[in-house]
Design an enzyme around this catalytic site. Structure first.
Site, short mmCIF file in Angstrom:
data_model
loop_
_atom_site.label_atom_id
_atom_site.label_comp_id
_atom_site.label_asym_id
_atom_site.label_seq_id
_atom_site.Cartn_x
_atom_site.Cartn_y
_atom_site.Cartn_z
N GLY A 10 0.82 -1.21 0.00
CA GLY A 10 0.00 0.00 0.00
C GLY A 10 0.85 1.26 0.00
O GLY A 10 2.08 1.20 -0.06
N THR A 35 -6.42 -3.34 -1.88
CA THR A 35 -6.40 -1.93 -2.28
C THR A 35 -4.99 -1.48 -2.65
O THR A 35 -4.79 -0.36 -3.08
CB THR A 35 -6.92 -1.00 -1.15
OG1 THR A 35 -6.04 -1.13 0.00
CG2 THR A 35 -8.33 -1.35 -0.73
N VAL A 57 -4.53 -10.91 5.96
CA VAL A 57 -4.25 -10.89 7.41
C VAL A 57 -5.42 -11.40 8.26
O VAL A 57 -5.24 -11.68 9.44
CB VAL A 57 -3.90 -9.46 7.93
CG1 VAL A 57 -2.52 -9.03 7.49
CG2 VAL A 57 -4.96 -8.45 7.57
N TYR A 150 -14.93 1.12 9.34
CA TYR A 150 -13.52 1.51 9.47
C TYR A 150 -13.24 2.00 10.90
O TYR A 150 -12.33 1.50 11.57
CB TYR A 150 -13.22 2.59 8.46
CG TYR A 150 -11.78 3.06 8.39
CD1 TYR A 150 -10.77 2.24 7.91
CD2 TYR A 150 -11.44 4.37 8.78
CE1 TYR A 150 -9.46 2.68 7.83
CE2 TYR A 150 -10.13 4.82 8.69
CZ TYR A 150 -9.14 3.98 8.21
OH TYR A 150 -7.84 4.43 8.13
N TYR A 164 -3.60 -6.81 24.87
CA TYR A 164 -2.39 -7.65 24.78
C TYR A 164 -1.25 -7.03 25.59
O TYR A 164 -0.45 -7.74 26.19
CB TYR A 164 -1.97 -7.84 23.32
CG TYR A 164 -2.55 -9.10 22.71
CD1 TYR A 164 -3.91 -9.22 22.49
CD2 TYR A 164 -1.74 -10.19 22.38
CE1 TYR A 164 -4.45 -10.38 21.95
CE2 TYR A 164 -2.26 -11.34 21.84
CZ TYR A 164 -3.62 -11.44 21.62
OH TYR A 164 -4.15 -12.59 21.10
N ARG A 191 -9.64 9.58 -2.47
CA ARG A 191 -9.31 10.48 -1.36
C ARG A 191 -9.04 11.88 -1.92
O ARG A 191 -8.85 12.06 -3.12
CB ARG A 191 -8.10 9.94 -0.59
CG ARG A 191 -8.49 8.75 0.27
CD ARG A 191 -7.39 8.32 1.21
NE ARG A 191 -6.59 7.23 0.67
CZ ARG A 191 -5.69 6.54 1.37
NH1 ARG A 191 -5.48 6.80 2.63
NH2 ARG A 191 -5.00 5.57 0.80
P1 NAD Z 1 -3.54 1.60 1.19
O1 NAD Z 1 -4.88 1.12 0.74
O2 NAD Z 1 -2.64 2.21 0.18
O3 NAD Z 1 -2.74 0.43 1.89
C1 NAD Z 1 -3.35 -0.59 2.63
C2 NAD Z 1 -2.74 -1.92 2.20
O4 NAD Z 1 -3.30 -2.97 3.00
C3 NAD Z 1 -3.05 -2.25 0.74
O5 NAD Z 1 -1.86 -2.62 0.08
C4 NAD Z 1 -4.02 -3.42 0.83
O6 NAD Z 1 -3.96 -4.29 -0.28
C5 NAD Z 1 -3.60 -4.08 2.14
N1 NAD Z 1 -4.67 -4.86 2.77
C6 NAD Z 1 -5.92 -4.47 3.07
N2 NAD Z 1 -6.61 -5.47 3.65
C7 NAD Z 1 -5.74 -6.53 3.71
C8 NAD Z 1 -5.84 -7.86 4.19
N3 NAD Z 1 -6.99 -8.33 4.72
N4 NAD Z 1 -4.76 -8.66 4.12
C9 NAD Z 1 -3.60 -8.21 3.60
N5 NAD Z 1 -3.44 -6.97 3.10
C10 NAD Z 1 -4.51 -6.14 3.16
O7 NAD Z 1 -3.81 2.62 2.39
P2 NAD Z 1 -2.77 3.50 3.23
O8 NAD Z 1 -3.18 4.90 3.10
O9 NAD Z 1 -1.37 3.11 2.91
O10 NAD Z 1 -3.12 3.05 4.71
C11 NAD Z 1 -2.31 2.13 5.41
C12 NAD Z 1 -2.76 2.06 6.86
O11 NAD Z 1 -2.66 3.34 7.46
C13 NAD Z 1 -4.20 1.60 7.02
O12 NAD Z 1 -4.29 0.76 8.14
C14 NAD Z 1 -4.94 2.90 7.28
O13 NAD Z 1 -6.07 2.69 8.08
C15 NAD Z 1 -3.90 3.72 8.03
N6 NAD Z 1 -4.13 5.16 7.86
C16 NAD Z 1 -3.79 5.82 6.72
C17 NAD Z 1 -4.03 7.19 6.61
C18 NAD Z 1 -3.64 7.99 5.39
O14 NAD Z 1 -3.87 9.21 5.37
N7 NAD Z 1 -3.03 7.42 4.38
C19 NAD Z 1 -4.64 7.87 7.67
C20 NAD Z 1 -5.00 7.16 8.80
C21 NAD Z 1 -4.71 5.80 8.92
N1 UDP Z 2 -13.11 15.85 -0.71
C1 UDP Z 2 -13.50 16.79 -1.66
N2 UDP Z 2 -13.36 16.47 -3.00
C2 UDP Z 2 -12.85 15.29 -3.42
C3 UDP Z 2 -12.44 14.32 -2.43
C4 UDP Z 2 -12.59 14.65 -1.10
O1 UDP Z 2 -13.97 17.87 -1.33
O2 UDP Z 2 -12.76 15.08 -4.64
C5 UDP Z 2 -13.23 16.19 0.71
C6 UDP Z 2 -14.03 15.19 1.55
O3 UDP Z 2 -15.42 15.49 1.54
C7 UDP Z 2 -13.43 15.36 2.92
C8 UDP Z 2 -11.98 15.78 2.65
O4 UDP Z 2 -11.93 16.16 1.27
O5 UDP Z 2 -14.08 16.41 3.60
C9 UDP Z 2 -10.94 14.71 2.91
O6 UDP Z 2 -11.35 13.53 2.26
P1 UDP Z 2 -10.46 12.20 2.19
O7 UDP Z 2 -11.17 11.25 1.30
O8 UDP Z 2 -9.08 12.53 1.80
O9 UDP Z 2 -10.41 11.57 3.65
P2 UDP Z 2 -11.10 11.83 5.08
O10 UDP Z 2 -10.31 12.92 5.70
O11 UDP Z 2 -12.55 12.21 4.90
O12 UDP Z 2 -10.92 10.55 5.79
#
Ligand code: NAD
Ligand code: UDP
Length: 319
Positions: A10, A35, A57, A150, A164, A191
């Site tokens: 990811g 994803t 997982v 989520y 844990y 996003r």
């Molecule tokens: P992403 O979708 O790019 O990465 C998530 C990865 O997890 C993907 O590669 C997907 O294939 C893998 N995955 C999902 N379900 C799985 C499963 N059951 N088994 C194995 N692999 C699985 O998203 P990201 O933005 O890189 O997010 C990564 C983590 O960080 C997530 O847990 C997300 O909740 C957390 N997070 C991200 C943000 C952000 O802004 N990017 C913010 C808050 C939390």
């Molecule tokens: N948003 C927007 N236009 C877009 C995509 C997102 O205005 O094309 C807004 C959405 O409604 C939210 C904020 O941008 O208020 C951030 O969205 P994101 O999907 O990045 O993640 P969130 O912070 O809601 O988890």
């Protein structure tokens, strides 16, 4: 250390692989690509210190050989209901990754007496009634709402991690990640940054949902990864917010993207694009990260967008 990273293919997971390999650790990546994208880790194939397993997982995880740390990042993460990879469209998989996946990862950590780090989220605060959000704020989440798959999975994951820690003495960490952006984000996951930057580079008007008054605080990925690594190396067991405290409205964010990319097409307002409650304000209180980890972000939005543009141009096949 020999480190297991789930969600390795990811956006964040792949950057963590890079960073931890660069520090000399051995990394075992695990992902089922629900994803994520194999392209994100293609450059690591052939690296003697990197191995990869395609695995869900939510099912029992077996790792051969010693594991010193487990970083659990596997979960769908986009809240956009229009995106097939958004968690609205993967509700059961999202709950299983947060609940069963966290249990399995904690089990691996316990079996190896390894350190465990959970990727939690600002979403555990829901639509916050306290602003900015400190770690002591317990949140405003509707357990039966559509976003709950989520939010509640992550809340459960935090509770299980603390269980844990308290019951087994497991050496755990919890990072509450706020909106993060950068190269390797999925351009199609809906996003804010991928949607808006893609539109800007294609010379289209930027889709701002509602009036764009809702706020977010966007952190560049390198800053975030630095904060996570600091937390991993620390002794802190209670949750720590990691994010950029620079808060802005989504309208301001969209205007900044148009300015930085030189997109003349402006903004288009899209009513009610988010069916569920869109959090209205979000800003991390990073006092604990500053004090405990001596960490704070130092890449501002202009610089972060400029660093992200080449990846988006390459994906969009534009010069
Ligand atoms: P992403 O979708 O790019 O990465 C998530 C990865 O997890 C993907 O590669 C997907 O294939 C893998 N995955 C999902 N379900 C799985 C499963 N059951 N088994 C194995 N692999 C699985 O998203 P990201 O933005 O890189 O997010 C990564 C983590 O960080 C997530 O847990 C997300 O909740 C957390 N997070 C991200 C943000 C952000 O802004 N990017 C913010 C808050 C939390
Ligand atoms: N948003 C927007 N236009 C877009 C995509 C997102 O205005 O094309 C807004 C959405 O409604 C939210 C904020 O941008 O208020 C951030 O969205 P994101 O999907 O990045 O993640 P969130 O912070 O809601 O988890």
């Amino acid at each position: 250390m020999r480190i297991l990273i789930t969600g390795a293919a990811g956006f964040l997971g792949s950057h963590l692989c890079d960073r931890l390999l660069a520090e000399g650790h051995e990394v075992i990546g695990l992902d089922n690509f629900i994803t994520g994208n194999p392209d994100n880790i293609a450059h690591l194939m052939g690296n003697q210190k990197f191995s990869f397993y395609k695995h869900d997982v939510s099912n029992y995880i077996f790792v051969r050989g010693k594991v010193d740390a487990v970083l659990h990042f596997a979960s769908p993460a986009s809240p956009n209901p229009q995106s097939p990879s958004g968690y609205f469209n993967l509700p059961i998989q999202t709950m299983k990754a947060g609940a069963l996946g966290t249990h399995n990862c904690l089990g691996v950590a316990r079996a190896h007496n390894a350190r465990f780090l959970l990727a939690s989220t600002s979403e555990i605060y829901g639509d916050p009634a306290v602003h900015p959000q400190p770690e002591t704020y317990t949140g405003n989440v509707d357990p039966a709402g559509t976003r709950a798959v989520y939010d509640e999975a992550k809340r459960f994951a935090e509770s299980l991690t603390m269980a844990y820690h308290r019951a087994h003495g497991l050496d755990t960490r919890i990072v509450r990640i706020f909106n993060t952006y950068g190269p390797r984000m999925d351009l199609e996951d809906g996003r804010a940054l991928p949607n808006l930057l893609k539109q800007a580079l294609l010379g289209q008007p930027l889709t701002v949902y509602g009036e764009g008054k809702q706020t977010r605080s966007f952190c560049y990925v390198d800053d975030l990864v630095e904060g996570i690594v600091c937390l991993l190396y620390s002794n802190e067991h209670m949750p720590v917010n990691i994010g950029n405290p620079r808060e802005m409205s989504i309208l301001e964010f969209a205007e900044a993207i148009n300015r930085i990319t030189g997109n003349p097409a402006g903004i288009t307002y899209v009513p009610d694009a988010r069916s569920a409650r869109d959090p209205q304000r979000r800003q991390p209180d990073i006092t604990r990260a500053r004090e405990i980890l001596r960490w704070e972000p130092n890449i501002d939005l202009d610089e972060g967008i400029r660093r992200t543009v080449p990846y988006f141009k390459q994906k969009l096949d534009i010069a």
